[in-house]
Motif scaffolding. Structure first.
Motif, short mmCIF file in Angstrom:
data_model
loop_
_atom_site.label_atom_id
_atom_site.label_comp_id
_atom_site.label_asym_id
_atom_site.label_seq_id
_atom_site.Cartn_x
_atom_site.Cartn_y
_atom_site.Cartn_z
N LEU A 203 0.79 -1.13 0.00
CA LEU A 203 0.07 -0.17 0.11
C LEU A 203 0.86 1.27 -0.04
O LEU A 203 0.72 2.18 -0.82
N ARG A 204 1.99 1.25 0.86
CA ARG A 204 2.78 2.40 0.77
C ARG A 204 3.65 2.49 -0.42
O ARG A 204 3.60 3.72 -1.05
N ASP A 207 1.20 4.01 -3.22
CA ASP A 207 1.01 5.42 -3.02
C ASP A 207 2.09 6.18 -3.33
O ASP A 207 1.80 7.10 -4.12
N TRP A 247 1.18 -5.65 -15.56
CA TRP A 247 0.68 -7.07 -15.45
C TRP A 247 1.18 -8.08 -16.66
O TRP A 247 1.05 -9.04 -16.65
N LEU A 259 -11.56 -1.74 -13.41
CA LEU A 259 -10.47 -0.76 -12.88
C LEU A 259 -11.08 0.63 -13.06
O LEU A 259 -10.91 1.56 -11.85
N LEU A 262 -13.36 2.17 -10.01
CA LEU A 262 -12.60 2.87 -9.05
C LEU A 262 -12.30 4.41 -9.53
O LEU A 262 -12.38 5.24 -8.72
N GLN A 289 -6.40 6.09 -8.52
CA GLN A 289 -7.02 5.10 -7.87
C GLN A 289 -6.83 3.85 -8.56
O GLN A 289 -6.37 2.77 -8.05
N LYS A 292 -3.22 2.75 -8.84
CA LYS A 292 -2.67 2.07 -7.28
C LYS A 292 -3.32 0.73 -7.36
O LYS A 292 -2.65 -0.27 -6.87
N ALA A 293 -4.46 0.51 -7.67
CA ALA A 293 -4.99 -0.71 -7.78
C ALA A 293 -4.27 -1.83 -8.52
O ALA A 293 -4.14 -3.16 -8.20
N LEU A 296 -1.44 -3.02 -6.41
CA LEU A 296 -1.84 -3.86 -5.37
C LEU A 296 -2.41 -5.39 -5.76
O LEU A 296 -2.45 -6.06 -4.89
N SER A 297 -2.65 -5.32 -7.08
CA SER A 297 -3.19 -6.28 -7.57
C SER A 297 -2.43 -7.79 -7.60
O SER A 297 -1.17 -7.47 -8.00
N PRO A 298 -2.83 -9.01 -7.45
CA PRO A 298 -1.60 -10.11 -7.61
C PRO A 298 -1.42 -10.28 -9.00
O PRO A 298 -0.48 -10.84 -9.25
N ASN A 299 -2.25 -9.82 -9.93
CA ASN A 299 -1.73 -9.59 -11.24
C ASN A 299 -0.41 -8.80 -11.37
O ASN A 299 0.46 -9.28 -12.35
N LEU A 301 1.66 -8.59 -8.48
CA LEU A 301 2.55 -8.78 -7.35
C LEU A 301 3.03 -10.35 -7.46
O LEU A 301 3.89 -10.72 -7.06
N LEU B 27 -1.73 6.22 6.45
CA LEU B 27 -2.20 4.94 6.22
C LEU B 27 -3.42 4.90 6.91
O LEU B 27 -4.09 5.76 7.34
N TYR B 216 -9.25 3.49 0.40
CA TYR B 216 -8.40 2.39 0.78
C TYR B 216 -9.19 1.05 0.76
O TYR B 216 -8.97 0.02 0.31
N LEU B 219 -10.12 0.05 -2.76
CA LEU B 219 -8.91 -0.70 -3.26
C LEU B 219 -8.63 -1.97 -2.89
O LEU B 219 -8.64 -3.18 -3.86
N TYR B 222 -11.42 -4.22 -4.20
CA TYR B 222 -11.07 -4.54 -5.52
C TYR B 222 -10.15 -5.62 -5.68
O TYR B 222 -10.31 -6.69 -6.63
N VAL B 223 -8.77 -5.53 -4.88
CA VAL B 223 -7.81 -6.48 -5.08
C VAL B 223 -8.26 -8.10 -4.71
O VAL B 223 -7.88 -8.80 -4.89
N ASP B 226 -9.82 -9.53 -7.42
CA ASP B 226 -8.85 -9.74 -8.37
C ASP B 226 -8.21 -10.96 -7.93
O ASP B 226 -8.05 -12.06 -8.64
N ALA B 227 -7.92 -11.11 -6.64
CA ALA B 227 -7.22 -12.45 -6.28
C ALA B 227 -8.09 -13.52 -6.24
O ALA B 227 -7.36 -14.92 -6.52
N VAL B 230 -7.79 -14.59 -9.78
CA VAL B 230 -6.53 -15.34 -10.23
C VAL B 230 -6.42 -16.58 -9.54
O VAL B 230 -6.01 -17.66 -10.12
N MET B 242 -1.85 -18.08 -3.03
CA MET B 242 -2.76 -16.90 -3.26
C MET B 242 -3.51 -16.81 -1.94
O MET B 242 -4.21 -15.64 -1.58
N TYR B 245 -1.98 -14.40 0.35
CA TYR B 245 -2.80 -13.01 -0.21
C TYR B 245 -3.95 -12.47 0.26
O TYR B 245 -4.18 -11.56 0.87
#
Lengths: 669, 454
Positions: A203-204, A207, A247, A259, A262, A289, A292-293, A296-299, A301, B27, B216, B219, B222-223, B226-227, B230, B242, B245
């Motif tokens: 997240l940091r 950002d 990705w 996406l 958002l 937004q 950022k998503a 953060l997405s596993p796609n 990471l 945060l 946040y 977000l 959303y993820v 996504d997870a 996947v 996964m 995660y």
């Protein structure tokens, strides 16, 4: 420094793969029955008639029953079939015999003709040709050292973000450190875990990254500075371009829509707040937004390699292969060119892969091979913490030197690949790559003009300097290695010797037995003794000698280097004696001769190095089927005068690098 | 311990909750300690104060002759290594003779550290099937207390995970770097940065916007989706990666929800927000300062009831940290622990142990100075301090050096030395679980709780 971008000129299809493809084509027509080896009977008889009796005479005292030394119990081997089953153990045994390490000093040695007999027996062993068997049902095990759909490592994450937004992720965006597995690298999926504090770090990171991306001075291709239309189409374009790169694949329409939800939500709220429809700040806030998503997405990471319904061995898609190439060579994600290639729909054949490997190695990002693979191979990842010379004894030691030493190690290793030097330069190379501060620390005599802008001692300009006297050059005499294998107040010939054996020659050194006797700094007569004299006690005790006669002499050869890697001729009141004798009987004096002797074991070194590199590239433990790739790499090296870039190419073209094994999937919830 | 139901992610109520609360910031979570509503309720009801537990690990064992007191009971004589606990000896239990039987095989270090808090066998591997044999006791407590504090548990350290594998003994070195295990196969990452720990606990006090918090949440929703997508496309072997995660995303979501949900707590701490703001740490200069500030943050987290469980590693196993800042010590910890029965090394080894005990004692003193109604923070805590081997030269996992500070809310009768013989260390964990209000049949290889503690 430009070289023609061509490394191995072998046929596009290297020999191992040719065989594989052939067998694959013919498929089940070929039975996987090994052809009976007519020599096998002779080999077995030889074991029972000659080798076993010899071993029983010379080795049984230590190698018997439960507490057999080195977990090698001769009594376990009643016949040759058992020996064949544990041929890996016998490989170690025969190697140590031929190196003169066994039987250890103080026991009756084997005569040269006896050693030769053992060696000849081992060399004539029946060898199942695993490389030819690759296509059989059974050998799908090949891939069971599965490459996981793992997350990015911490370094890969940092580099990927850097490549996406064009700026180095600051230290303050810290992520938890990673452990290692497999062949000793963090790329091993089994040893990568994910905790909530990782996610908080991501997240940091997201950002920060998107802030950079949307900053007015950003120069990446994703956000166009002159974006004048602040509408949904513009946002759509930015998000799609960015997500496609992050990705590593084209973005499906529904993915993009998700996406953009958002974007819509954030925009509506921002416009509510500002009361305006054409607000730059609101647009930026809204487009940030979905960006950022994306991060953060596993796609982003995760290294996701999707599977087919039927499972089994499967060739990677062009996008997946492009990702593996980028991870291996750049520790990052594919760049625009790789991405475009994968998108083109063309099969990434050998010609294309070769061209890409060449291009990628000539890119500055290839230095990450040194930073990521190199530091992990050499065991230097935590150098700052390891190198803490005693302040009392080394009051003048500049802590900035530790960072220099780290950089030196990175550059020296990556330079071997980036400039396609001899692999053996890693052992006996006649050059160093240093900055002015290190050059002074090493007391290198240098032409005045070698550092064009060296007025400033902290100058980061790095130069390649030729070393005439053979003292420096190669990884063994890197400052980082010499310092990290020393104690705070003195050098350690034992640690240095052990380091050479395990990291350079790939030779196992068991831990010391419990209750080892003390090293006395003062003799019974009260006379102080040199470190070398103290270590001589290892020779007197057979329990110590079997290992220390291998380690200590190697370390003695480096005694001219002090705790922080400087050259010295005396240690306190004692002059340095840098001579040594290896168990083989070979003698040497000083680092230059020592390196020459180690270079004579070039095959051990090459094999070990290739295994490390392949383990790093595949992110898993190697198994015996991977030996086919190792062998192929060694052959290619031989064909190409030991030029190192050839290894990268051969690995990238290899079967396990381009394929993966999938178990049939589970129905999703 | 009931509390109001937390709105699930899909209820519109949840959004409303978040909107109304003024959570932070850079945060997305902020602890109630800084929020006015919490401050209003700070009238410390010490009687209800919850039990806090911490597990402090130090590497490389101790010199037993300078550690184990000769006599038992309240009048035992402090041995040289235990001298530093003199000011708090009435608050400490000295437990000797506890054993970890599943660590007798394996190797000298890795097979003994990873299971320090699980007590179960560590799988010998450099790659596949990494396992500490079980969930660790801290994570077990955290799991049972989930939802009662903003953060379920803190895992703190001052050294990164050791990289590489030890191919001689066949273990990955990461085993020496983790004591907290959420499941047998999943170590919990450790936080090393004091600043980040602080921000996790208290956020930045500067800017506040419920919109940021909402963004946040959007977000994360959303993820999460996504997870799940996947995950459905992955092979069986990969799906559990996964899941890590997914669990992490949910954990962060829960924290945001918790921040939105001040109301139903059964106990509110009393802390001055100015004091909290003052204690935002910088970057430590050396490891002593680093250890100091991490332990201080742990106290602060307990004090503000941000969490009730913590683990802390003074260093990784086999740590060669240089202790020559101590008079008469010239070398690294691991080197000295292999004392070879030499007087000179033993005395340095002892001094290093002494220093660690000092840090423990200071921590207890600090906690003792924090009042919670009629009692103190220390009274309401149980702070375990120990190593996973006894003698550093022999590497034995029996007669482990174990101290427990605090009275667990009156459940432990402190100030004594109790000498056990071949009793599982897990029996102590069993007792600590019970003291936390968790009933278990057994934990690890426990054969029952240590009845002598009360």
């Amino acid at each position: 420094m430009a070289r023609p971008p061509r490394y191995c000129n072998a046929t596009p299809c290297s020999s191992t793969r040719c065989i594989y493809l052939l067998v694959l084509l013919i498929g089940s027509l070929l039975s996987n029955h090994a052809i009976a080896n007519p020599n096998e009977a002779t080999w077995k008889a030889d074991f029972e008639a000659h080798v076993l009796p010899l071993m029983k005479t010379h080795c049984l005292d230590c190698h018997r029953k439960d507490n057999a030394e080195g977990e090698f119990d001769i009594q376990q081997y009643a016949d040759a079939n058992t020996a064949l089953k544990h041929i890996d153990s016998w490989e170690r045994v025969v190697k140590r015999i031929s190196l003169g390490e066994m039987p250890p000093e103080g026991n009756e040695p084997l005569q040269p003709d006896q050693k030769a007999k053992v060696q000849a027996w081992f060399d004539s062993r029946p060898k199942p040709n695993l490389c030819d068997e690759l296509a059989s049902e059974e050998t799908q095990k090949w891939y069971r050292g599965t490459v996981m759909s793992r997350r990015l490592t911490r370094s890969e994450y940092r580099f990927a973000v850097e490549d996406l937004v064009g700026k180095v992720l600051p230290e303050s965006i810290s992520l938890p450190s990673d452990g290692s597995g497999g062949e000793g690298f963090d790329t091993n999926g089994d040893s990568l875990f994910l905790s909530p504090i990782h996610l908080e770090g991501y997240l940091r990171g997201a950002d920060w990254a998107i802030q950079q991306l949307l900053a007015p001075d950003n120069s990446t291709e994703f956000v166009l500075a002159n974006e004048t239309s602040l509408d949904r189409d513009a946002a759509n374009g930015i998000v799609e371009r960015f997500a496609r790169r992050a990705w590593r694949r084209p973005i499906a329409e529904d993915e993009l829509e998700r996406l953009m939800v958002l974007y819509d939500a954030t925009l509506a709220r921002a416009q509510d707040n500002s009361g305006s429809k054409q607000d730059h700040a609101a647009f930026q806030q809204a487009v940030a937004q979905p960006l950022k998503a994306t991060l953060l997405s596993p796609n982003f990471l995760f290294v996701v390699e999707r599977e087919s319904d039927q499972g089994g061995v499967q060739r990677l898609t062009p996008h997946e292969l492009a990702m593996r190439l980028a991870l291996f060579i750049w520790s990052s994600i594919p760049d625009a060119e790789l991405a475009a290639l994968a998108d083109s729909g063309e099969n990434l054949d050998d010609v294309i892969v070769k061209a890409q490997v060449a291009r990628m190695l000539s890119d500055p990002r290839a230095s990450r091979l040194g930073e990521n693979f190199g530091l992990q191979w050499l065991g230097l990842t935590d150098l700052q913490r390891k190198v803490q010379p005693d302040r009392e004894l080394f009051p003048d030691f500049d802590p900035a030197l530790v960072a220099d030493m780290r950089q030196e190690a990175i550059t020296f290793v990556s330079d071997i690949f980036q400039h396609d030097r001899r692999l053996l330069d890693l052992i006996d190379g006649d050059h160093v790559i240093v900055n002015p501060r290190l050059a002074a620390h090493y007391q290198l005599s240098q032409p005045d003009d070698s550092f064009p802008s060296s007025t400033d001692k902290t100058d980061a300009s790095w130069q390649r300097l030729k070393v005439e006297d053979g003292r420096r050059g190669g990884v063994i005499t890197l400052g980082a290695v010499l310092a990290s294998t020393s104690h705070a107040r003195r050098t350690s010939p034992v640690l240095r010797g052990q380091w050479i054996l395990s990291e350079v020659l790939g030779s196992a050194v068991p831990p010391p037995p419990p209750n080892v006797p003390a090293l006395e700094g003062v003799a019974d007569d009260g006379k102080p003794r040199s470190l070398r004299e103290q270590l001589e006690v290892h020779r007197d005790n057979p329990a110590c000698a079997s290992c220390h006669s291998r380690m200590d002499p190697l370390g003695f050869g480096l005694e001219n280097f002090d705790t922080v890697g400087r050259w010295r001729t005396a240690d306190g009141e004692f002059p340095i004696d840098a001579s040594g004798q290896l168990p083989s009987g070979q003698t040497f004096s000083g680092p230059s001769e020592l390196k020459k002797l180690i270079a004579q074991r070039d095959n051990d070194f090459r094999k070990h190095f290739v295994k490390k590199l392949l383990g790093f590239a595949l992110g898993r433990s190697l198994n015996k089927f991977d030996d086919c790739v190792v062998t192929e790499c060694l052959e290619q090296l031989k064909l190409h005068n030991d030029h190192a870039a050839c290894l990268i190419e051969t690995i990238c073209l290899s079967h396990p690098f381009q394929h993966r094994f999938f178990k049939p999937p589970q129905p999703s919830e | 311990m009931t509390h109001q139901p937390i709105p699930t992610p899909d209820t519109p109520d949840r959004r409303r909750f978040l909107k109304g609360m003024g959570v932070s910031l850079a945060l997305p979570w902020m602890h109630s300690a800084l929020a006015p509503s919490a401050r209003a309720a700070v009238d410390a009801a010490g009687g209800n104060a919850p039990i806090r537990s911490a597990f402090l690990y130090f590497p490389n064992g101790v010199w037993e002759k300078a550690w184990v007191p000769e006599t038992q009971g309240p009048d035992y004589e402090l041995t040289p290594s235990l001298q530093p606990i003199a000011p708090v000896r009435d608050d400490v239990l000295v437990l000797t003779g506890l054993d970890k039987k599943h660590s007798h095989g394996g190797d000298g270090h890795y097979a003994k550290t990873a299971n320090f808090l699980t007590g179960m066998p560590v799988t010998k591997t450099t790659s596949k099937d990494i396992s500490s044999g079980g969930i660790s006791v801290d994570q077990m407590i955290a799991k049972h207390q989930a939802g009662q504090t903003p953060i379920p548990s803190l895992e703190l350290a001052t050294e990164p995970v050791v990289s590489g594998i030890d191919s001689n003994v066949g273990y990955t070195r990461l085993y020496g770097s983790y004591i907290s295990w959420e499941t047998p196969n999943r170590p919990v990452a450790k936080e090393m940065s004091p600043r980040i720990v602080y921000d996790r606990l208290f956020g930045h006090a500067s800017k506040t916007s419920h919109e940021e918090s909402e963004s946040y949440t959007n977000l994360l929703d959303y993820v999460l989706e996504d997870a799940k997508r996947v995950r459905g496309r992955l092979g069986r072997d990969d799906q559990f990666k996964m899941d890590e995660y997914l669990d992490a995303v949910r954990a962060v979501e829960r924290r945001i929800e918790h921040a939105a949900h001040h109301g139903g707590r059964d106990w509110e701490p009393s802390v001055d927000p100015v004091e909290i703001a003052r204690r935002r740490p910088g970057v430590p200069n050396d490891f002593r300062e680093h250890i100091d500030v991490m332990l201080d943050l742990m106290v602060l987290a307990f004090q503000t009831d941000s969490t009730r469980v913590a683990s802390f590693m003074f260093a990784n196993d086999v740590s060669g940290r240089n202790f020559s800042f101590l008079d008469g010590v010239a070398g690294g910890h691991h080197e000295m622990s292999h004392h070879e029965n030499k007087e000179a090394k033993i005395s340095q080894y002892q001094q290093i142990t002494h220093w660690h005990v000092q840090q423990f004692a200071r921590l207890l003193e600090k906690m003792k100075g924090i009042r919670e109604g009629e009692s103190t923070l220390l009274d309401n805590s149980m702070i375990l301090f120990g190593s996973s081997i006894s003698d550093g030269n022999r590497h034995d996992p029996d007669n482990l050096p174990i101290l427990v500070g605090g009275r667990a809310g009156g459940k432990f009768n402190s100030g004594r030395h109790i000498a056990y013989k071949d009793v599982p260390l897990c029996n102590l964990y069993h007792s600590m679980l019970n003291a936390s209000g968790i009933d278990v049949e057994s934990f690890g290889d426990s054969t029952g709780p240590l009845t002598e503690l009360s």
